[in-house]
Design a protein around this motif. Structure first.
Motif, PDB file in Angstrom:
ATOM      1  N   ALA A  13       0.828  -1.210   0.000  1.00 32.76           N
ATOM      2  CA  ALA A  13       0.000   0.000   0.000  1.00 32.76           C
ATOM      3  C   ALA A  13       0.864   1.262   0.000  1.00 32.76           C
ATOM      4  N   VAL A  14       0.269   2.354  -0.492  1.00 27.68           N
ATOM      5  CA  VAL A  14       0.933   3.653  -0.547  1.00 27.68           C
ATOM      6  C   VAL A  14       0.039   4.679   0.135  1.00 27.68           C
ATOM      7  N   LEU A  15       0.623   5.477   1.003  1.00 21.55           N
ATOM      8  CA  LEU A  15      -0.094   6.573   1.664  1.00 21.55           C
ATOM      9  C   LEU A  15       0.165   7.855   0.890  1.00 21.55           C
ATOM     10  N   TRP A  16      -0.885   8.654   0.690  1.00 23.28           N
ATOM     11  CA  TRP A  16      -0.695   9.890  -0.067  1.00 23.28           C
ATOM     12  C   TRP A  16      -1.527  11.030   0.504  1.00 23.28           C
ATOM     13  N   ARG A  17      -1.051  12.245   0.226  1.00 24.90           N
ATOM     14  CA  ARG A  17      -1.772  13.464   0.590  1.00 24.90           C
ATOM     15  C   ARG A  17      -1.720  14.417  -0.585  1.00 24.90           C
ATOM     16  N   ALA A  18      -2.786  15.189  -0.757  1.00 23.96           N
ATOM     17  CA  ALA A  18      -2.844  16.134  -1.868  1.00 23.96           C
ATOM     18  C   ALA A  18      -3.640  17.359  -1.471  1.00 23.96           C
ATOM     19  N   GLU A  19      -3.217  18.506  -1.986  1.00 23.77           N
ATOM     20  CA  GLU A  19      -3.930  19.766  -1.801  1.00 23.77           C
ATOM     21  C   GLU A  19      -3.829  20.577  -3.083  1.00 23.77           C
ATOM     22  N   GLY A  20      -4.780  21.478  -3.263  1.00 23.63           N
ATOM     23  CA  GLY A  20      -4.705  22.377  -4.404  1.00 23.63           C
ATOM     24  C   GLY A  20      -5.447  21.844  -5.605  1.00 23.63           C
ATOM     25  N   PRO A  21      -5.242  22.462  -6.769  1.00 22.07           N
ATOM     26  CA  PRO A  21      -5.988  22.082  -7.968  1.00 22.07           C
ATOM     27  C   PRO A  21      -5.706  20.651  -8.373  1.00 22.07           C
ATOM     28  N   GLY A  22      -6.740  19.932  -8.741  1.00 22.59           N
ATOM     29  CA  GLY A  22      -6.587  18.532  -9.076  1.00 22.59           C
ATOM     30  C   GLY A  22      -6.179  18.286 -10.502  1.00 22.59           C
ATOM     31  N   GLN A  23      -5.891  17.054 -10.805  1.00 19.25           N
ATOM     32  CA  GLN A  23      -5.505  16.627 -12.129  1.00 19.25           C
ATOM     33  C   GLN A  23      -6.307  15.393 -12.489  1.00 19.25           C
ATOM     34  N   VAL A  24      -6.222  14.986 -13.729  1.00 17.85           N
ATOM     35  CA  VAL A  24      -6.955  13.808 -14.177  1.00 17.85           C
ATOM     36  C   VAL A  24      -6.371  12.558 -13.536  1.00 17.85           C
ATOM     37  N   VAL A  25      -7.237  11.643 -13.101  1.00 15.50           N
ATOM     38  CA  VAL A  25      -6.805  10.362 -12.551  1.00 15.50           C
ATOM     39  C   VAL A  25      -6.798   9.327 -13.668  1.00 15.50           C
ATOM     40  N   LEU A  26      -5.663   8.665 -13.850  1.00 23.48           N
ATOM     41  CA  LEU A  26      -5.546   7.647 -14.884  1.00 23.48           C
ATOM     42  C   LEU A  26      -5.635   6.247 -14.275  1.00 23.48           C
ATOM     43  N   PRO A  27      -6.041   5.255 -15.055  1.00 23.34           N
ATOM     44  CA  PRO A  27      -6.156   3.894 -14.522  1.00 23.34           C
ATOM     45  C   PRO A  27      -4.821   3.372 -13.997  1.00 23.34           C
ATOM     46  N   ASP A  28      -4.870   2.658 -12.868  1.00 20.11           N
ATOM     47  CA  ASP A  28      -3.650   2.047 -12.332  1.00 20.11           C
ATOM     48  C   ASP A  28      -3.913   0.660 -11.745  1.00 20.11           C
ATOM     49  N   GLY A  29      -5.172   0.176 -11.812  1.00 19.95           N
ATOM     50  CA  GLY A  29      -5.481  -1.140 -11.279  1.00 19.95           C
ATOM     51  C   GLY A  29      -5.675  -1.162  -9.783  1.00 19.95           C
ATOM     52  N   CYS A  30      -5.617   0.004  -9.129  1.00 19.62           N
ATOM     53  CA  CYS A  30      -5.677   0.075  -7.669  1.00 19.62           C
ATOM     54  C   CYS A  30      -7.024   0.611  -7.182  1.00 19.62           C
ATOM     55  N   MET A  31      -7.289   0.397  -5.899  1.00 19.83           N
ATOM     56  CA  MET A  31      -8.422   0.997  -5.207  1.00 19.83           C
ATOM     57  C   MET A  31      -7.869   1.788  -4.025  1.00 19.83           C
ATOM     58  N   ASP A  32      -8.582   2.857  -3.654  1.00 20.66           N
ATOM     59  CA  ASP A  32      -8.134   3.741  -2.573  1.00 20.66           C
ATOM     60  C   ASP A  32      -9.218   3.902  -1.513  1.00 20.66           C
ATOM     61  N   LEU A  33      -8.776   4.029  -0.266  1.00 21.12           N
ATOM     62  CA  LEU A  33      -9.630   4.510   0.817  1.00 21.12           C
ATOM     63  C   LEU A  33      -9.185   5.930   1.093  1.00 21.12           C
ATOM     64  N   MET A  34     -10.120   6.887   1.023  1.00 22.47           N
ATOM     65  CA  MET A  34      -9.762   8.296   1.090  1.00 22.47           C
ATOM     66  C   MET A  34     -10.419   9.011   2.270  1.00 22.47           C
ATOM     67  N   TRP A  35      -9.702  10.015   2.753  1.00 21.37           N
ATOM     68  CA  TRP A  35     -10.189  10.933   3.789  1.00 21.37           C
ATOM     69  C   TRP A  35     -10.290  12.303   3.136  1.00 21.37           C
ATOM     70  N   VAL A  36     -11.503  12.816   3.052  1.00 19.98           N
ATOM     71  CA  VAL A  36     -11.719  14.104   2.387  1.00 19.98           C
ATOM     72  C   VAL A  36     -12.492  15.010   3.335  1.00 19.98           C
ATOM     73  N   GLU A  37     -11.753  15.820   4.074  1.00 19.02           N
ATOM     74  CA  GLU A  37     -12.351  16.804   4.967  1.00 19.02           C
ATOM     75  C   GLU A  37     -13.418  16.188   5.874  1.00 19.02           C
ATOM     76  N   GLY A  38     -13.019  15.123   6.551  1.00 21.57           N
ATOM     77  CA  GLY A  38     -13.892  14.471   7.525  1.00 21.57           C
ATOM     78  C   GLY A  38     -14.721  13.328   6.995  1.00 21.57           C
ATOM     79  N   ARG A  39     -14.709  13.132   5.671  1.00 17.28           N
ATOM     80  CA  ARG A  39     -15.492  12.045   5.070  1.00 17.28           C
ATOM     81  C   ARG A  39     -14.584  10.900   4.649  1.00 17.28           C
ATOM     82  N   LEU A  40     -15.093   9.678   4.773  1.00 16.19           N
ATOM     83  CA  LEU A  40     -14.386   8.499   4.288  1.00 16.19           C
ATOM     84  C   LEU A  40     -15.037   8.035   2.993  1.00 16.19           C
ATOM     85  N   LEU A  41     -14.232   7.879   1.949  1.00 18.48           N
ATOM     86  CA  LEU A  41     -14.731   7.465   0.646  1.00 18.48           C
ATOM     87  C   LEU A  41     -13.849   6.356   0.082  1.00 18.48           C
TER      88      LEU A  41
END
Length: 244
Positions: A13-41
């Motif tokens: 697994a890889v841990l990541w953080r991001a802020e600011g303007p987004g970019q296009v997400v390309l396929p990578d075969g992976c799934m993510d669990l995300m924390w977005v300003e208090g929400r789990l997605l």
């Protein structure tokens, strides 16, 4: 801003953080669990590019699981989440998700909270389908699907069913996605495109160009020109992996 680091406790697994303007997400075969300003997605495995801004927010954190390993943790077949970004409480009881969100929030760094959550789920759920690692390794080595099925002792239809549950799509699609990721990394490192096509296993440069267009919705030149922080494994503010 985007930064990532390998998880010390969740294999692959890889841990990541991001802020600011987004970019296009390309396929990578992976799934993510995300924390977005208090929400789990949850971000499912992609079959094509996903636009920036797909998930509203300005700050994102996530844990990106190795291909095929997330369904055992989430308790949901991967094909149900293919090309989707869903709230975790659409998959798990809302009360449990509220409790988990509070636990993640208690960490100074949400990545640490997500990692701890994933580690606990992994301990409870047990290992992923044992087929996963072998299929991924054989696809990365460029083996055809018929030979992979024979190597793992399954018929091609059985292999496809197991792959849909584990990866979100069949082995042929997963193979195309993994090969694309390899080609993008080589091109980003400065390798000439004709050589990229050869090393990554494409028939020729035209074949490579068609696959980049089909799976990434762009050209290899445009990808490389804008590759600063823009690789499908690099989420940014958006919806899955933020927006990578």
């Amino acid at each position: 801003m985007y930064e990532e680091t390998r998880s010390a406790v969740v294999p692959g697994a890889v841990l990541w953080r991001a802020e600011g303007p987004g970019q296009v997400v390309l396929p990578d075969g992976c799934m993510d669990l995300m924390w977005v300003e208090g929400r789990l997605l949850v971000a499912g495995a992609d079959t094509g590019p996903h636009p920036a801004g797909e998930v509203a927010g300005g700050a994102f954190a996530g844990i990106r699981f190795a291909p095929g390993t997330a369904p055992a943790l989430l308790g949901v077949p991967a094909h149900r989440l293919r090309d989707r970004r869903v709230a975790l409480d659409d998959l798990w009881p809302a009360g449990e998700v509220r409790r988990l969100a509070g636990r993640v929030a208690s960490y100074g760094n949400p990545c640490a909270g997500l990692e701890a959550l994933a580690a606990r789920r992994a301990a409870e759920a047990g290992p992923p389908d044992p087929l996963v690692a072998e299929v991924v390794a054989l696809l990365r080595a460029g083996r055809p699907v018929a030979r992979i099925a024979a190597a793992v002792g399954l018929g091609e239809r059985q292999l496809r069913r197991r792959s849909l549950d584990a990866f979100g799509y069949g082995p042929r699609t997963l193979g195309r996605v993994l090969r694309l990721r390899s080609a993008l990394e080589l091109a980003r490192a400065g390798m000439p495109y004709a050589e990229v096509a050869c090393v990554a296993g494409y028939a020729d440069q035209a074949h490579l160009a068609r696959e980049v267009r089909a799976l990434a919705g762009t050209t290899l030149g445009a990808y490389v020109a804008g590759a600063d922080g823009a690789n499908s494994e690099t989420p940014q503010p958006s919806g899955s992996r933020t927006t990578a």
